[in-house]
Design a protein around this motif. Structure first.
Motif, PDB file in Angstrom:
ATOM      1  N   THR A 231      21.389  -6.805   2.011  1.00 17.26           N
ATOM      2  CA  THR A 231      20.635  -4.962   1.699  1.00 17.26           C
ATOM      3  C   THR A 231      19.579  -5.488   0.763  1.00 17.26           C
ATOM      4  N   VAL A 232      18.071  -5.485   1.904  1.00 16.73           N
ATOM      5  CA  VAL A 232      16.715  -5.599   0.638  1.00 16.73           C
ATOM      6  C   VAL A 232      15.900  -4.628   1.161  1.00 16.73           C
ATOM      7  N   SER A 233      15.729  -3.902  -0.329  1.00 14.24           N
ATOM      8  CA  SER A 233      14.881  -2.163  -0.422  1.00 14.24           C
ATOM      9  C   SER A 233      13.214  -2.235  -0.531  1.00 14.24           C
ATOM     10  N   ALA A 234      13.165  -1.825  -0.116  1.00 11.52           N
ATOM     11  CA  ALA A 234      11.631  -1.582  -0.001  1.00 11.52           C
ATOM     12  C   ALA A 234      11.064  -1.219  -1.566  1.00 11.52           C
ATOM     13  N   GLY A 235       9.595  -1.320  -1.086  1.00 11.22           N
ATOM     14  CA  GLY A 235       8.860  -1.195  -2.473  1.00 11.22           C
ATOM     15  C   GLY A 235       7.584  -0.605  -1.859  1.00 11.22           C
ATOM     16  N   LYS A 236       6.632   0.098  -3.747  1.00 13.95           N
ATOM     17  CA  LYS A 236       5.804   0.841  -3.111  1.00 13.95           C
ATOM     18  C   LYS A 236       4.257   0.583  -3.353  1.00 13.95           C
ATOM     19  N   VAL A 237       3.677   0.339  -2.793  1.00 17.42           N
ATOM     20  CA  VAL A 237       2.091  -0.590  -3.923  1.00 17.42           C
ATOM     21  C   VAL A 237       1.327   0.966  -3.269  1.00 17.42           C
ATOM     22  N   ALA A 238       0.601   1.335  -4.523  1.00 18.06           N
ATOM     23  CA  ALA A 238      -0.227   2.169  -4.375  1.00 18.06           C
ATOM     24  C   ALA A 238      -2.290   2.407  -5.616  1.00 18.06           C
ATOM     25  N   LEU A 239      -2.714   3.491  -4.964  1.00 15.14           N
ATOM     26  CA  LEU A 239      -3.702   2.693  -5.697  1.00 15.14           C
ATOM     27  C   LEU A 239      -4.336   4.326  -5.598  1.00 15.14           C
ATOM     28  N   THR A 240      -5.367   4.748  -6.632  1.00 16.02           N
ATOM     29  CA  THR A 240      -6.256   5.763  -6.453  1.00 16.02           C
ATOM     30  C   THR A 240      -7.455   5.079  -6.517  1.00 16.02           C
ATOM     31  N   ALA A 241      -8.459   5.730  -5.728  1.00 16.77           N
ATOM     32  CA  ALA A 241      -9.998   5.801  -6.940  1.00 16.77           C
ATOM     33  C   ALA A 241     -10.779   6.697  -6.363  1.00 16.77           C
ATOM     34  N   LYS A 242     -11.486   7.123  -7.363  1.00 17.21           N
ATOM     35  CA  LYS A 242     -12.127   8.318  -7.076  1.00 17.21           C
ATOM     36  C   LYS A 242     -14.251   7.690  -7.243  1.00 17.21           C
ATOM     37  N   VAL A 243     -14.427   9.279  -5.976  1.00 15.35           N
ATOM     38  CA  VAL A 243     -15.738   9.275  -5.485  1.00 15.35           C
ATOM     39  C   VAL A 243     -16.375  10.363  -5.391  1.00 15.35           C
ATOM     40  N   THR A 244     -17.474  10.021  -5.797  1.00 13.68           N
ATOM     41  CA  THR A 244     -18.693  11.409  -5.693  1.00 13.68           C
ATOM     42  C   THR A 244     -18.586  11.925  -4.700  1.00 13.68           C
ATOM     43  N   THR A 245     -19.037  13.356  -4.018  1.00 12.28           N
ATOM     44  CA  THR A 245     -18.245  13.717  -3.337  1.00 12.28           C
ATOM     45  C   THR A 245     -20.566  13.688  -2.152  1.00 12.28           C
ATOM     46  N   GLU A 246     -20.516  13.160  -3.217  1.00 10.12           N
ATOM     47  CA  GLU A 246     -22.177  12.556  -1.983  1.00 10.12           C
ATOM     48  C   GLU A 246     -21.867  11.242  -0.787  1.00 10.12           C
ATOM     49  N   VAL A 247     -20.748  10.634  -1.824  1.00 10.93           N
ATOM     50  CA  VAL A 247     -20.464   9.430  -0.626  1.00 10.93           C
ATOM     51  C   VAL A 247     -19.607   9.770   0.211  1.00 10.93           C
ATOM     52  N   LEU A 248     -18.906  10.914   0.084  1.00  8.14           N
ATOM     53  CA  LEU A 248     -17.831  11.532   1.006  1.00  8.14           C
ATOM     54  C   LEU A 248     -18.500  11.677   1.727  1.00  8.14           C
ATOM     55  N   GLN A 249     -19.800  13.133   1.976  1.00 11.67           N
ATOM     56  CA  GLN A 249     -20.379  12.757   3.097  1.00 11.67           C
ATOM     57  C   GLN A 249     -20.886  12.165   3.467  1.00 11.67           C
ATOM     58  N   ASP A 250     -21.118  11.432   3.096  1.00 14.00           N
ATOM     59  CA  ASP A 250     -21.720   9.734   4.208  1.00 14.00           C
ATOM     60  C   ASP A 250     -20.737   8.408   4.684  1.00 14.00           C
ATOM     61  N   ILE A 251     -20.164   8.780   6.006  1.00 12.20           N
ATOM     62  CA  ILE A 251     -18.476   8.352   6.536  1.00 12.20           C
ATOM     63  C   ILE A 251     -18.477   6.829   6.495  1.00 12.20           C
ATOM     64  N   LYS A 407     -16.843  17.642 -11.273  1.00 17.15           N
ATOM     65  CA  LYS A 407     -17.218  17.147 -11.432  1.00 17.15           C
ATOM     66  C   LYS A 407     -17.744  16.639 -10.377  1.00 17.15           C
ATOM     67  N   ASN A 408     -18.128  17.153  -9.533  1.00 22.05           N
ATOM     68  CA  ASN A 408     -18.675  17.390  -8.326  1.00 22.05           C
ATOM     69  C   ASN A 408     -17.655  15.098  -6.930  1.00 22.05           C
ATOM     70  N   LEU A 409     -16.570  14.805  -7.925  1.00 19.52           N
ATOM     71  CA  LEU A 409     -15.488  14.167  -7.663  1.00 19.52           C
ATOM     72  C   LEU A 409     -14.425  14.502  -6.224  1.00 19.52           C
ATOM     73  N   VAL A 410     -14.018  13.217  -5.693  1.00 22.33           N
ATOM     74  CA  VAL A 410     -13.208  13.465  -4.451  1.00 22.33           C
ATOM     75  C   VAL A 410     -11.736  12.239  -4.852  1.00 22.33           C
ATOM     76  N   THR A 411     -10.800  12.296  -4.989  1.00 23.13           N
ATOM     77  CA  THR A 411     -10.008  11.708  -4.650  1.00 23.13           C
ATOM     78  C   THR A 411      -9.119  11.229  -3.791  1.00 23.13           C
ATOM     79  N   ILE A 412      -8.914   9.702  -3.689  1.00 21.90           N
ATOM     80  CA  ILE A 412      -8.707   9.108  -2.291  1.00 21.90           C
ATOM     81  C   ILE A 412      -7.197   8.376  -3.156  1.00 21.90           C
ATOM     82  N   LEU A 413      -6.232   8.586  -2.369  1.00 19.25           N
ATOM     83  CA  LEU A 413      -5.404   7.673  -2.634  1.00 19.25           C
ATOM     84  C   LEU A 413      -4.636   6.877  -1.581  1.00 19.25           C
ATOM     85  N   GLY A 414      -5.134   5.647  -1.950  1.00 17.15           N
ATOM     86  CA  GLY A 414      -3.995   4.989  -0.873  1.00 17.15           C
ATOM     87  C   GLY A 414      -2.701   4.289  -0.604  1.00 17.15           C
TER      88      GLY A 414
END
Length: 446
Positions: A231-251, A407-414
């Motif tokens: 039996t092999v179990s899954a693990g989770k790999v994750a990372l968050t990053a913060k960008v400005t709302t100005e970056v969010l506006q520009d796809i 702070k006009n920031l946005v959090t992105i989680l992957g």
């Protein structure tokens, strides 16, 4: 079209222990037919030849047929396992369908990450002067958005005189590395999605017997082995990053930020975990410790054996011990080791570069440069026998936390959940060692 997932192998769920030779053949035919059927269903759905309702009905009918077959035939595999794989297959192709579109010429192409972001934020996207932007205030009111991502593998590396890769960038394959968008090992491994957080598989132990020529009426040879479930179990790999709302506006800019800050880094950490994971602290159990070292005898190099000689020796161990059953398709090595090997010169100062087009060292054997690989070490193998299973595909969340608003920031989680394993009967398809050890072993005694 290059498919993002590899073909589903249903034969892993067929239990043929104790069956006669003729009964086993029936199961082999069934497995092959089911594989072909699901591949055809995938192709029809992606090309819009059938809709999602028809696809679901086809899979439901297949599930019912399997349940009926189980009641009629002895020794059939657990239908629950097969039904779970069918459900996983359905979810996977629906996800891929959402990430593809048909071109004007009728071909199917994968949408870019930016296009997938725009689809996920549908209703909050406006286009100004041909540039798509996200209405940040409207998205804030919704509380953010979460979506799955299909990351297509990097385009093949082209020479400076060849066609440009994605983005119009031309890469000189003699000195450059293709942009990395996911764990490179996925391009050569056995990859599929699963619907449960663990995998139970059977390993063969103490295998004896082999095929042999049999005279008319003669006794057919048999192979015996003990079977052990793992039996092999899954693990989770994750990372968050913060960008400005100005970056969010520009796809387009947001797309590049996500690639650089999340997808690339998760890919590197995932690949490291596949080989070096400890199995604790949320990590998966890596396969590195279970790969055999170099042990082949009979190869002797009389004059200054080098790293390339060590690679040839390791390659030979895999193909010779397995009687050519395996064909090594990749070697993982540290970029510094790769550079040192490229810079090796003979006594006349000429470069010794036994490399083929596309970074092949031996025909069919490609290099995967990974800074997580220890300097001086390598792993080589037929990575089609490395099983990578995705439980939760790469998903992205865009939202706000703590004082992001002010702070006009946005959090992105992957994040993603996955596991990897090599069955014991396939360990000889791999070699893991140091260049120094192999060079010492193949150096001819004076």
């Amino acid at each position: 079209m290059e498919k993002e997932v590899k073909k589903v192998e249903f034969k892993d769920f067929l239990d043929t222990k104790g069956l006669s030779e003729d009964e086993s053949k029936v199961f082999e035919v069934f497995s092959k037919g089911l594989d072909d059927y699901m591949e055809a269903l995938f192709d029809q759905f992606v090309k819009d030849e059938i809709d999602s309702k028809s696809m679901k009905e086809s899979i439901e009918n297949t599930t019912k047929a399997i349940d009926e077959l189980k009641n009629e035939v002895k020794g059939f595999a657990d239908s629950k396992s097969i039904n779970e794989r069918l459900k996983s297959f359905e979810e996977t192709i629906v996800r891929i369908k959402a990430a593809t579109e048909k071109t004007k010429g009728g071909d199917i192409r994968f949408k870019s990450l930016g296009e997938q972001i725009a689809d996920a934020c549908k209703g909050f996207v406006t286009e100004i002067n041909g540039v798509k932007t996200i209405d940040v205030e409207a998205l804030k009111k919704k509380g953010g958005v979460k979506f799955d991502v299909v990351v297509k593998s990097s385009a093949p590396v082209m020479t400076a005189g060849g066609s440009p890769v994605a983005g119009g960038i031309i890469i000189d394959d003699q000195i450059s590395v293709a942009p990395r968008k996911r764990a490179s090992i996925r391009d050569v491994a056995n990859v599929a999605s699963i619907s449960t957080p663990s995998v139970v598989y059977a390993e063969l132990k103490d295998v004896t017997g082999d095929a042999a020529w049999v005279p008319e009426g003669g006794l057919k040879p048999s192979m015996t082995a003990s079977v052990e479930t793992v039996t092999v179990s899954a693990g989770k790999v994750a990372l968050t990053a913060k960008v400005t709302t100005e970056v969010l506006q520009d796809i387009p800019q947001l797309e590049r930020e996500i690639e650089a800050e999340i997808i690339n880094k998760i890919g590197l950490k995932e690949e490291d975990g596949i080989f070096n994971g400890t199995g604790s602290g949320g990590q998966i159990k890596g396969v590195g410790d279970s790969i055999p070292a170099f042990s082949l005898t009979g190869i002797e190099v009389s004059k200054s054996p080098n790293m390339y000689d060590a690679i040839v020796a390791a390659y030979t161990q895999i193909v010779s011990v397995s009687n050519m059953a395996y064909s090594p398709n990749a070697i993982r090595m540290n970029p510094v080791d790769y550079a040192n090997m490229q810079l090796t010169k003979n006594d006349n100062g000429d470069y010794i570069r036994p490399f083929k087009i596309g970074d092949e060292l031996i025909t069919g054997l490609r290099v995967i440069q990974d800074p997580n690989e220890k300097l001086g070490s390598f792993q080589m193998g037929d990575f089609r026998y490395l099983f990578i299973r995705d439980y939760v595909v790469l998903s992205m969340s865009i939202g706000w936390e703590n004082d992001d608003f002010t702070k006009n920031l946005v959090t992105i989680l992957g994040e993603k959940r996955m596991l990897a394993y090599i069955k014991s009967q396939y360990k000889t398809a791999f070699v893991s060692d140091t260049f120094k050890n192999v060079i010492t072993a193949i150096t001819k005694s004076a």
